[in-house]
Design a protein around this motif. Structure first.
Motif, PDB file in Angstrom:
ATOM      1  N   SER A  53     -41.343 -17.824  26.672  1.00  0.00           N
ATOM      2  CA  SER A  53     -40.863 -18.829  25.726  1.00  0.00           C
ATOM      3  C   SER A  53     -41.996 -19.642  25.111  1.00  0.00           C
ATOM      4  O   SER A  53     -41.795 -20.342  24.111  1.00  0.00           O
ATOM      5  CB  SER A  53     -39.859 -19.759  26.401  1.00  0.00           C
ATOM      6  OG  SER A  53     -40.469 -20.436  27.501  1.00  0.00           O
ATOM      7  N   MET A 112     -39.866 -17.720  20.458  1.00  0.00           N
ATOM      8  CA  MET A 112     -38.661 -18.551  20.538  1.00  0.00           C
ATOM      9  C   MET A 112     -37.500 -17.804  19.890  1.00  0.00           C
ATOM     10  O   MET A 112     -37.682 -16.791  19.211  1.00  0.00           O
ATOM     11  CB  MET A 112     -38.882 -19.891  19.850  1.00  0.00           C
ATOM     12  CG  MET A 112     -39.234 -19.813  18.381  1.00  0.00           C
ATOM     13  SD  MET A 112     -39.583 -21.464  17.711  1.00  0.00           S
ATOM     14  CE  MET A 112     -40.004 -21.059  16.015  1.00  0.00           C
ATOM     15  N   ARG A 113     -36.292 -18.316  20.096  1.00  0.00           N
ATOM     16  CA  ARG A 113     -35.106 -17.667  19.537  1.00  0.00           C
ATOM     17  C   ARG A 113     -34.540 -18.422  18.338  1.00  0.00           C
ATOM     18  O   ARG A 113     -33.865 -17.827  17.501  1.00  0.00           O
ATOM     19  CB  ARG A 113     -34.031 -17.528  20.619  1.00  0.00           C
ATOM     20  CG  ARG A 113     -34.506 -16.775  21.866  1.00  0.00           C
ATOM     21  CD  ARG A 113     -35.085 -15.410  21.539  1.00  0.00           C
ATOM     22  NE  ARG A 113     -35.673 -14.774  22.701  1.00  0.00           N
ATOM     23  CZ  ARG A 113     -35.025 -13.897  23.476  1.00  0.00           C
ATOM     24  NH1 ARG A 113     -33.784 -13.573  23.207  1.00  0.00           N
ATOM     25  NH2 ARG A 113     -35.639 -13.362  24.504  1.00  0.00           N
ATOM     26  N   GLU A 114     -34.774 -19.712  18.270  1.00  0.00           N
ATOM     27  CA  GLU A 114     -34.278 -20.513  17.147  1.00  0.00           C
ATOM     28  C   GLU A 114     -34.786 -19.938  15.830  1.00  0.00           C
ATOM     29  O   GLU A 114     -35.983 -19.711  15.645  1.00  0.00           O
ATOM     30  CB  GLU A 114     -34.751 -21.955  17.286  1.00  0.00           C
ATOM     31  CG  GLU A 114     -34.308 -22.876  16.153  1.00  0.00           C
ATOM     32  CD  GLU A 114     -32.850 -23.278  16.262  1.00  0.00           C
ATOM     33  OE1 GLU A 114     -32.199 -23.379  15.213  1.00  0.00           O
ATOM     34  OE2 GLU A 114     -32.376 -23.483  17.396  1.00  0.00           O
ATOM     35  N   ASP A 139     -33.023 -22.443  22.585  1.00  0.00           N
ATOM     36  CA  ASP A 139     -34.247 -22.551  23.370  1.00  0.00           C
ATOM     37  C   ASP A 139     -34.203 -23.824  24.207  1.00  0.00           C
ATOM     38  O   ASP A 139     -33.385 -24.720  23.974  1.00  0.00           O
ATOM     39  CB  ASP A 139     -35.480 -22.608  22.446  1.00  0.00           C
ATOM     40  CG  ASP A 139     -35.701 -21.338  21.654  1.00  0.00           C
ATOM     41  OD1 ASP A 139     -35.907 -20.295  22.277  1.00  0.00           O
ATOM     42  OD2 ASP A 139     -35.660 -21.406  20.409  1.00  0.00           O
ATOM     43  N   HIS A 190     -30.588 -24.562  25.789  1.00  0.00           N
ATOM     44  CA  HIS A 190     -30.302 -23.207  26.282  1.00  0.00           C
ATOM     45  C   HIS A 190     -30.019 -23.229  27.771  1.00  0.00           C
ATOM     46  O   HIS A 190     -29.081 -22.581  28.257  1.00  0.00           O
ATOM     47  CB  HIS A 190     -31.470 -22.267  25.983  1.00  0.00           C
ATOM     48  CG  HIS A 190     -31.282 -20.897  26.560  1.00  0.00           C
ATOM     49  ND1 HIS A 190     -31.755 -20.561  27.820  1.00  0.00           N
ATOM     50  CD2 HIS A 190     -30.641 -19.801  26.084  1.00  0.00           C
ATOM     51  CE1 HIS A 190     -31.432 -19.304  28.071  1.00  0.00           C
ATOM     52  NE2 HIS A 190     -30.763 -18.825  27.052  1.00  0.00           N
ATOM     53  N   ARG A 195     -43.785 -18.394  18.239  1.00  0.00           N
ATOM     54  CA  ARG A 195     -44.018 -19.839  18.296  1.00  0.00           C
ATOM     55  C   ARG A 195     -45.479 -20.153  17.956  1.00  0.00           C
ATOM     56  O   ARG A 195     -45.785 -21.211  17.401  1.00  0.00           O
ATOM     57  CB  ARG A 195     -43.687 -20.341  19.701  1.00  0.00           C
ATOM     58  CG  ARG A 195     -43.645 -21.848  19.838  1.00  0.00           C
ATOM     59  CD  ARG A 195     -43.326 -22.246  21.259  1.00  0.00           C
ATOM     60  NE  ARG A 195     -42.017 -21.821  21.699  1.00  0.00           N
ATOM     61  CZ  ARG A 195     -40.889 -22.485  21.453  1.00  0.00           C
ATOM     62  NH1 ARG A 195     -40.919 -23.606  20.755  1.00  0.00           N
ATOM     63  NH2 ARG A 195     -39.732 -22.032  21.897  1.00  0.00           N
ATOM     64  N   HIS A 205     -33.257 -15.478  28.864  1.00  0.00           N
ATOM     65  CA  HIS A 205     -32.420 -14.860  27.837  1.00  0.00           C
ATOM     66  C   HIS A 205     -31.865 -13.506  28.253  1.00  0.00           C
ATOM     67  O   HIS A 205     -31.395 -12.757  27.391  1.00  0.00           O
ATOM     68  CB  HIS A 205     -33.198 -14.747  26.526  1.00  0.00           C
ATOM     69  CG  HIS A 205     -33.177 -16.014  25.723  1.00  0.00           C
ATOM     70  ND1 HIS A 205     -32.098 -16.396  24.960  1.00  0.00           N
ATOM     71  CD2 HIS A 205     -34.091 -17.011  25.608  1.00  0.00           C
ATOM     72  CE1 HIS A 205     -32.343 -17.547  24.381  1.00  0.00           C
ATOM     73  NE2 HIS A 205     -33.550 -17.948  24.749  1.00  0.00           N
TER      74      HIS A 205
END
Length: 385
Positions: free
Chosen positions: A11, A15-17, A37, A41, A265, A331
């Protein structure tokens, strides 16, 4: 590959955002677990995992078994069937009854049709004009979310022993209650994940058809450990190691989800390539298991690669990642065990009471669909033995 998986789930790096293509995120309806995130999350994942605890799975198992058995009985009297479409019906019914608390019937059938329309929109041009696949997918999404919002309201008013009730209760007790909208989005994500297990059920049938020695060995274990008529329990499933090997090998090879989305990121270097900050990065699951894998003869179906003697999946901590990699609170898919037990129950019912034939047909994948369907729909006849 496994090294890429390790970098992808870091992370601090990915990132996932904001990672999904906009049209894919539109079909998800908003921000659910795959796009969260950090602390939000962690809190959301903690609540969602309550739908997949050991006690929850034990409560679902009799429903899964009875539903699978009912479908098999129907298939024996139906003549030739499009088995893949039947597996879609089975998968949506099981995820909706156990996790959503819905009863089989017209509403679940409408959801199945709408999820078929929605998933067809993932791999198409995002053109929102009347009549396009994407436009139809967006309309299906709206109808789905209306149903799921109603489910959330019903479970708040009258909690049951289903997964949604468990999620809502866990979120409330943690001090971070879910809004109706957020709960519906999480339910949407979970139902999609449960629905697409149909592809792995189809892969079980195809692999057992193509590998009679595996089929015979698995049938022998099932007859010894879970003979016909026995109610299945988690303990019985866990006591069948070859069954787990077969299911894992099916998962390794089945192209159920092509990629997982992330966004860098910070700038990093991987395999000699520099990826700038803010770029989309895609981690390819099946490619990781085959083309860039640590497995021997990776394209070959070989359940013994998961045996204790060979343990090829232990060659790297991320060698086997069909549900994502990393810890449960990261995740990795929360429904990992749910999907495993569903597949195992299907295989047990199939082999302890039925035979089947697949007439000549086109088994090539239609890659325009997610998951890809075999082009002739897995035409089959199912017989009681």
């Amino acid at each position: 590959g496994a090294e890429a998986a390790g970098r992808f789930i870091d992370s601090n790096v990915v990132m996932r955002e904001g990672s999904m293509p906009p049209h894919v995120q539109e079909l998800f309806g908003g921000r659910s677990l795959p796009l969260l995130d950090g602390e939000i999350h962690r809190a959301r994942k903690s609540a969602v995992l309550q739908a997949f605890t050991r006690s929850a799975l034990a409560a679902y198992l009799p429903v899964i078994q009875s539903t699978v058995e009912r479908y098999f009985e129907q298939w024996t009297s139906a003549g030739e069937i499009g088995w893949l479409d039947e597996m879609k019906r089975l998968s949506i019914e099981i995820i909706c009854t156990t996790v959503m608390g819905m009863q089989p019937g017209d509403e679940v059938d409408r959801l199945r049709r709408d999820y078929g329309i929605l998933t067809a929109g993932f791999a198409t041009l995002p053109i929102n004009l009347p009549g396009t696949r994407y436009s139809k997918a967006l309309k299906a999404r709206d109808r789905i979310l209306d149903v799921l919002r109603a489910c959330v309201r019903a479970r708040r008013a009258n909690p049951q022993d289903d997964g949604l009730s468990r999620i809502l209760a866990a979120a409330s007790s943690s001090g971070s209650p879910l809004s109706d909208e957020d709960a519906a989005l999480e339910a949407h994500h979970i139902v999609i994940a449960g629905y697409i297990v149909y592809a792995e059920l189809g892969a079980i049938v195809q692999q057992l058809t193509n590998h009679p020695a595996v089929r015979a060995r698995l049938a022998e274990e099932i007859a010894a450990k879970a003979p016909d008529g026995d109610a299945l329990t988690l303990e019985k499933l866990m006591g069948m190691p070859y069954l787990m090997q077969v299911v894992n090998e099916v998962k390794r090879l089945c192209p159920i989800v092509p990629v997982v989305f992330g966004k860098t990121r910070e700038k990093f270097v991987f395999d000699g390539v520099t990826i700038p900050a803010g770029w989309m990065v895609l981690w390819a699951l099946r490619t990781s298991h085959i083309e860039q894998s640590v497995y021997s003869n990776a394209e070959r179906f070989d359940p013994d690669r998961f045996s204790p003697e060979r343990a090829e999946d232990q060659r790297h901590e991320h060698a086997f990642a069909p549900h994502g990699a990393g810890p449960a609170m990261g995740h990795r898919c929360p429904g990992l065990d749910y999907a495993t037990y569903f597949m195992e129950v299907f295989a047990i019912v199939l082999l302890r009471g039925y035979d089947w034939t697949l007439p000549p047909q086109n088994f090539e994948f239609d890659w325009s669909k997610t998951p890809p369907d075999v082009k002739d729909g897995l035409r089959a006849r199912v017989m009681r033995v």
